[in-house]
Design an enzyme around this catalytic site. Sequence first.
Site, PDB file in Angstrom:
ATOM      1  CG  HIS A 397      -1.967  -1.014   1.243  1.00 19.56           C
ATOM      2  ND1 HIS A 397      -3.234  -0.827   0.736  1.00 19.56           N
ATOM      3  CD2 HIS A 397      -1.917  -2.286   1.674  1.00 19.56           C
ATOM      4  CE1 HIS A 397      -3.925  -1.935   0.884  1.00 19.56           C
ATOM      5  NE2 HIS A 397      -3.150  -2.847   1.448  1.00 19.56           N
ATOM      6  CE  LYS A 590      -6.635  13.597   0.078  1.00 24.34           C
ATOM      7  NZ  LYS A 590      -6.663  12.383  -0.697  1.00 24.34           N
ATOM      8  NE  ARG A 591      -3.643   9.942   9.666  1.00 19.40           N
ATOM      9  CZ  ARG A 591      -3.364   9.266  10.778  1.00 19.40           C
ATOM     10  NH1 ARG A 591      -4.219   8.386  11.260  1.00 19.40           N
ATOM     11  NH2 ARG A 591      -2.244   9.485  11.437  1.00 19.40           N
ATOM     12  CE  LYS A 596      -2.669  10.640   2.881  1.00 23.06           C
ATOM     13  NZ  LYS A 596      -3.352   9.775   1.883  1.00 23.06           N
ATOM     14  CB  THR A 698     -10.334   4.512  -1.168  1.00 22.66           C
ATOM     15  OG1 THR A 698      -9.858   4.910   0.120  1.00 22.66           O
ATOM     16  CG2 THR A 698      -9.607   3.255  -1.611  1.00 22.66           C
ATOM     17  CE  LYS A 702     -14.281   5.624   0.624  1.00 21.12           C
ATOM     18  NZ  LYS A 702     -13.464   5.694   1.856  1.00 21.12           N
TER      19      LYS A 702
HETATM   20  C1  26Q Z   1       4.507   1.468   9.313  1.00 16.60           C
HETATM   21  C2  26Q Z   1       5.615   1.310  10.134  1.00 16.60           C
HETATM   22  C3  26Q Z   1       5.541   1.605  11.466  1.00 16.60           C
HETATM   23  C4  26Q Z   1       4.333   2.058  11.983  1.00 16.60           C
HETATM   24  C5  26Q Z   1       3.223   2.222  11.173  1.00 16.60           C
HETATM   25  C6  26Q Z   1       3.316   1.917   9.835  1.00 16.60           C
HETATM   26  C7  26Q Z   1       2.148   2.102   8.955  1.00 16.60           C
HETATM   27  C8  26Q Z   1       0.868   2.104   9.465  1.00 16.60           C
HETATM   28  C9  26Q Z   1      -0.217   2.307   8.640  1.00 16.60           C
HETATM   29  C10 26Q Z   1       2.301   2.283   7.611  1.00 16.60           C
HETATM   30  C11 26Q Z   1       1.209   2.495   6.784  1.00 16.60           C
HETATM   31  C12 26Q Z   1      -0.073   2.512   7.303  1.00 16.60           C
HETATM   32  C13 26Q Z   1      -1.256   2.780   6.479  1.00 16.60           C
HETATM   33  C14 26Q Z   1      -1.194   2.993   5.191  1.00 16.60           C
HETATM   34  C15 26Q Z   1      -2.360   3.359   4.380  1.00 16.60           C
HETATM   35  O1  26Q Z   1      -3.453   3.585   4.869  1.00 16.60           O
HETATM   36  N1  26Q Z   1      -2.153   3.423   3.063  1.00 16.60           N
HETATM   37  C16 26Q Z   1      -3.186   3.799   2.135  1.00 16.60           C
HETATM   38  O2  26Q Z   1      -3.821   2.624   1.684  1.00 16.60           O
HETATM   39  C17 26Q Z   1      -4.917   2.923   0.851  1.00 16.60           C
HETATM   40  C18 26Q Z   1      -5.595   1.613   0.516  1.00 16.60           C
HETATM   41  O3  26Q Z   1      -4.827   0.891  -0.382  1.00 16.60           O
HETATM   42  C19 26Q Z   1      -4.478   3.673  -0.385  1.00 16.60           C
HETATM   43  O4  26Q Z   1      -5.626   4.036  -1.099  1.00 16.60           O
HETATM   44  C20 26Q Z   1      -3.688   4.920  -0.010  1.00 16.60           C
HETATM   45  O5  26Q Z   1      -3.158   5.517  -1.159  1.00 16.60           O
HETATM   46  C21 26Q Z   1      -2.579   4.545   0.955  1.00 16.60           C
HETATM   47  O6  26Q Z   1      -1.916   5.710   1.408  1.00 16.60           O
END
Ligand code: 26Q
Length: 858
Positions: A397, A590-591, A596, A698, A702
């Site tokens: 992702h 979004k986050r 972004k 995503t 929407k």
């Molecule tokens: C990694 C290392 C240490 C701690 C936390 C993390 C971590 C935690 C959550 C890394 C990534 C996430 C979440 C990522 C995320 O939400 N990515 C999004 O996924 C969506 C679904 O595929 C995509 O549409 C987005 O583009 C993407 O940013």
Amino acid sequence: MDNLATTSAAAGSSTTPVAAVGAGPLSAQARERRGSPPAGAPTRIDPGQFRKAVYDHLLYTCVKDRAEATAHDFYRAMAHTVRDRLVQRWLTTQRTYLEADAKRVSYLSSEFLTGRSLGLCLLNMGLYQEAEKMVGERNLDLAEVLESEVDPGLGNGGLGRLAACFMDSLATLELPAVGYGIRYDYGIFEQRIEHGQQVEHRDNWLHAGNPWEMPRHEHQQTVKLYGHVESHRGADGKVHTVWVEGKTVLGVPYDSFIAGHETDNVNTLRLWAARAPYDFDLQLFNAGDYRRAVEEKVDVENISKVLYPPDHTDDGKELRLKQQYFFVACSLADVLRHFKLRHTDWTLLPDKAAIQLNDTHPAIAVAELMRLLVDQEGVEWSVAWEITEKVCGYTNHTLLPEALEKWPVWLFERVLPRHLEIIYEINYHFLRKVITRWPDDLSRLARMSIIEEGGGGKQVRMAHLATVGSHSINGVAKLHSDLVKDQLLHDFYELMPERFNNKTNGVTPRRWLLYANPRLSHLIAELLGPRFAAHELPELARLKSYVDDDSVLDRVRDIKLENKRDVVPLIAKLCNVKVDPSSMFIIQVKRIHEYKRQLLATLGIIAQYIRLRDNPNIAMTPRTYLFAGKAAAGYATAKQHIRLINDVAEVINRDPLVRDRLKVAFIPNYGVSLAQAVIPAADVSLQISLAGKEASGTGNMKFALSGAVTLGTNDGANVEIREAVGHEHFLLFGMEVPEVQALYAAGYLPSSFIARSQELGRVVDLIENGFFSFGDSSRYASVVTYLRKYDPFMICADFDSYMEGQERAGALYGKPRAFAQTSLVNTAGGGVFSSDDTIAAYASEIWNVKPVKVVLGG
Ligand code: 26Q
């Protein structure tokens, strides 16, 4: 859960009522105006029986008389009533799957962002109107009842929400599946804005209980941590490895039902809670050492205490690794338990089980499955490895280096000593393959190793472990999957090209169109037939044939205006900002993350403000900017960007010179419910990440489905949205990926772009001079330095192009008929982004699972 109860009795009677939006305090009038979603199949649940069951639960579950029941009591009573109605279907589904000996998908995800459940359940069971009548008799409002449900925040953004949409689609497509994750006691923090700044508060989402979940003590699992490894030769002459003397943690599963839409299938979401094997140490307690007597329990139960413990300390890292292993170990033990109900031959496992890794967070599953097969079940290494590769699939992702998980080897050695051995052995076999293929390429060996040997000590690269152990590796949009192949995992692609594929994300139309945007759903039902807002979404393309039909265009315009009117009181209440629904609503939710580029949108607002101040009589399309999103608690830069948005809002909203042509609001505590409320109100959807950085997005889908036009870069799924809606209905700006990479390679100097753009220069100067910090020029000194010197996401390089895109948006909005056409075409084109289609592709191309139809009362 998303569809924690969409039933076969889809979408109610023809007078199905108002869909509550759930983001909170819409006024009663606003809610009424929102209108009802279109009718579907008639309910099979008798409204009279429903009523009686709700009153029974009020009495026996909530212990309340009707007369004293609060909105929250009604919510609980209705939730229990709905859940009861799903029990029989769930039992029949599980029996049917077992009898069919069907292959089952296990979707392993550290996040599930499900959103509220009751409103969708009532809608899909055709009980909305009855529910409204019941609470009306007690002088309550159904919206208030629905809003008293907590919105579970067991995820942080796209990845968690995707998991929830996928669970909805799996059940709807009648695919045998279980979602496995963690039952966090505390979800993502509640965000409040104080003096313009984000303040985090605990999210105690379970404080009033959770009527949707059921603990399943009979399926509890035991997980080991720490200890050491011993090897000895068994009677069979083989060396056996045992992991001994570790600590023990219990995993208690909490199940909730995932009901498909217009089907009787009900799948399971199984979330694990960590429990200590005993409550306290009796010896220590008797000796009066009360604190130490409970220490062990506290330590163990911390494992499922909170989503994303901060991992900047060693203890934090350790807790996060334990979290990941804990839920993976419980889930795999459950998968194997299920397999053993019918089988003994482990080589059949790939015919009966598919395990999908939602990013690297559950990647330890590769080593754990090997451990279970080899150490516990006595399967030979090479056979076990073949099984593991066939069973596992990995979805990537992100391309951002900082989000690629790596764990220090010393930590693994301490917490999961046997897994470290297994990972070394996997790596040994894998690197032999690499050497055979490229005998002289030592640097390739170092690049591809699962173990990184950098200056900072050895680390386990989880993305490499997932890649090596999976028969399928997919990205989440075409562009992203190409970048995974060509850049991030290029070496692996060269070795095993057949493993790499794309599965573009999707969203469930039940929540994001039918429920969140009932007015638009009605129009679609009228034009295409009743099923198309909920099913067979690609059929929405047929809406394009109405692009010259003025009566339809008028309706599109009216619907958007009504949706905008709905959020006006919300913004007034949550942000204390009065906005005009006839202005152009430009929304970025979004986050908050540098890539972004919320900061780019903010600079754009400042530039438009400067234009108005320079020339108060200038013709300019009135704009309302809405932002929402959380910044990670420790992410100072992102938090600074939130503060700047709020400070800019404060100055502009109050400036009489602007004469209401520019309004800015930051809505606090973004989550699924708030998304449902604001997305249908967007004219323009801002999707402005630097090209190559957003894996998919995503929210962008929407917004398009809800008829917003995207002002965006060619990044992630924006590329596919633009193709689907047609280039003329997408406001493209900014550099493309190759340009970004060329600029980076040439040595990017933001200051040269600032020097070249007079407007950008004035914007940066104004921030620097303290104009938005009430004279305190130090407040945004770091933002200014960041822009002038570093600008890692190339905001300055894209600024002029963004402003030009804003101009095109304004001009389009000035032509209401053309704007309505674009809006309609976006809804029509957005139909290709149904998660039903995404899941159908995962099912046939990765998992090889087939639907199993459930027949009730057979
Ligand atoms: C990694 C290392 C240490 C701690 C936390 C993390 C971590 C935690 C959550 C890394 C990534 C996430 C979440 C990522 C995320 O939400 N990515 C999004 O996924 C969506 C679904 O595929 C995509 O549409 C987005 O583009 C993407 O940013």
